[in-house]
Design an enzyme around this catalytic site. Structure first.
Site, PDB file in Angstrom:
ATOM      1  N   SER A  24       0.763  -1.335   0.157  1.00  0.00           N
ATOM      2  CA  SER A  24      -0.062   0.092   0.134  1.00  0.00           C
ATOM      3  C   SER A  24       0.573   0.823   0.034  1.00  0.00           C
ATOM      4  CB  SER A  24      -1.256  -0.210   1.438  1.00  0.00           C
ATOM      5  OG  SER A  24      -1.528   1.070   1.247  1.00  0.00           O
ATOM      6  N   CYS A 133      -2.801   4.199  12.140  1.00  0.00           N
ATOM      7  CA  CYS A 133      -2.978   5.980  12.363  1.00  0.00           C
ATOM      8  C   CYS A 133      -3.377   6.053  14.048  1.00  0.00           C
ATOM      9  CB  CYS A 133      -4.521   5.850  11.757  1.00  0.00           C
ATOM     10  SG  CYS A 133      -3.916   5.055   9.502  1.00  0.00           S
ATOM     11  N   THR A 196       5.946   1.134   8.627  1.00  0.00           N
ATOM     12  CA  THR A 196       6.993   2.288   8.621  1.00  0.00           C
ATOM     13  C   THR A 196       7.481   2.532  10.071  1.00  0.00           C
ATOM     14  OG1 THR A 196       5.939   4.132   8.019  1.00  0.00           O
ATOM     15  CG2 THR A 196       6.914   3.798   6.262  1.00  0.00           C
TER      16      THR A 196
END
Ligand SMILES: Cc1cc2nc3c(=O)[nH]c(=O)nc-3n(C[C@H](O)[C@H](O)[C@H](O)COP(=O)(O)O)c2cc1C
Length: 302
Positions: A24, A133, A196
């Site tokens: 993604s 998130c 990440t």
């Protein structure tokens, strides 16, 4: 005698024709790469993370090359779920490869609503939930940094869809096995990792952080040893398939993850350097299996 290896994999309820997927955020909505890569050769495409509403992301600069890596603070820019369904999905789902839709949100309700919308749409093979998130309603800590929050968001998405559910873990935690087990128990069909690693860089002439957002996510070859260690640990902590991600640049890198027990891999930053690399990685895996006499991909893990 020359063997013709079987590369098909079963990732929980999701069948893939081979274990090489695009990660993604590094392949747009897939269709942008159509002129360059034969996407139908790949096991699947994970599209850029989608939110309920379109997002413009963070201000620039939002990319910086580091030794052996890339720092990004794109800020989850995307067209929003409605435009994805109307403008991108028709061409993407016409391809003979798995379409995996990555979702993101500011609250558990956002994720649940997104999953409910995608559940009603044809042409989607699986949902990948990005839990890196921040949970805006709970003070901004990432969903993926806490087993209870990770579990809550997974359970909410599970309730909203019967599509195969992959939960993508954040590496910015002390013990990845706690989060892996929490999402398994909350109903994930598979997990993918790593997203990440949080990092930053400072411009010493300007005397300020390089990225406008100060922090960014580090990807690329620099993170591969960390990713491989976490995938190894996760494989041994859960009974659901694990998809390995992080710094995969060539077939040897991908094979390390498959030998560690990953059922499949995703190629991210390397595609930004060479859009054809994923197909080369697939051919390299096939060649390795022929050379080592392994006829079935499930025979790879050590
Ligand atoms: C520019 C960029 C954008 C990304 N956007 C997303 C995203 O929207 N959702 C997500 O789950 N991961 C996103 N990622 C993370 C990658 O999918 C992948 O997990 C990470 O980069 C590690 O793999 P790599 O070293 O092969 O790039 C992004 C990575 C990059 C470099």
């Amino acid at each position: 005698m020359s063997i013709n290896p079987d590369l098909a994999v079963k990732t929980g309820p999701l069948n893939l024709k081979n274990p090489v997927l695009l990660a993604s955020g590094t392949c747009g909505y897939g269709i942008e790469l159509q002129g360059f890569v034969d996407l139908e050769k790949l096991g699947g495409i994970v599209v850029k993370g989608l939110s309920l509403e379109p997002r413009s992301g963070n201000p620039p600069p939002r990319l910086m090359e580091t030794p052996c890596g890339l720092l990004n603070s794109i800020g989850l820019e995307n067209v929003g779920v409605d435009r994805f369904i109307s403008d991108k999905l028709p061409a993407l789902s016409a391809l003979d490869t798995a379409v995996i839709v990555n979702i993101l949100g500011d609250s558990v309700r956002d994720y649940q609503e997104l999953a409910g919308i995608l559940d009603q749409v044809r042409g989607i093979d699986a949902i990948e939930v990005n839990i890196s998130c921040p949970n805006v309603r709970a003070g901004g800590a990432a969903f993926g940094s806490d087993p209870d929050m990770a579990s809550e968001v997974t359970a909410a998405v599970r309730k909203a869809t019967s599509l195969p559910l992959i939960v993508k873990l954040s590496p910015n935690v002390t013990d990845i096995t706690l989060i892996a087990r929490a999402v398994e128990h909350a109903g994930a069909d598979a997990i993918s990792l790593i997203n990440t690693l949080l990092g930053m860089s400072i411009d010493i002439k300007a005397r300020r952080p390089v990225l406008a957002n100060t922090f960014g996510g580090l990807s690329g070859p620099a993170i591969k040893p960390v990713a491989l260690r976490m995938v190894w640990q996760a494989v041994r902590a859960v009974n659901i398939p694990v998809i390995g991600i992080g710094g995969i640049q060539n077939a040897s890198d991908a094979l390390e993850f498959l030998l560690a027990g990953a059922a499949a891999v995703q190629v991210g930053t390397a595609t930004l350097v060479d859009p054809l690399v994923s197909v080369q990685i697939l051919e390299g895996i096939r060649m390795y299996m022929k050379e080592t006499g392994i006829s079935d991909i499930s025979g790879l893990p050590i």
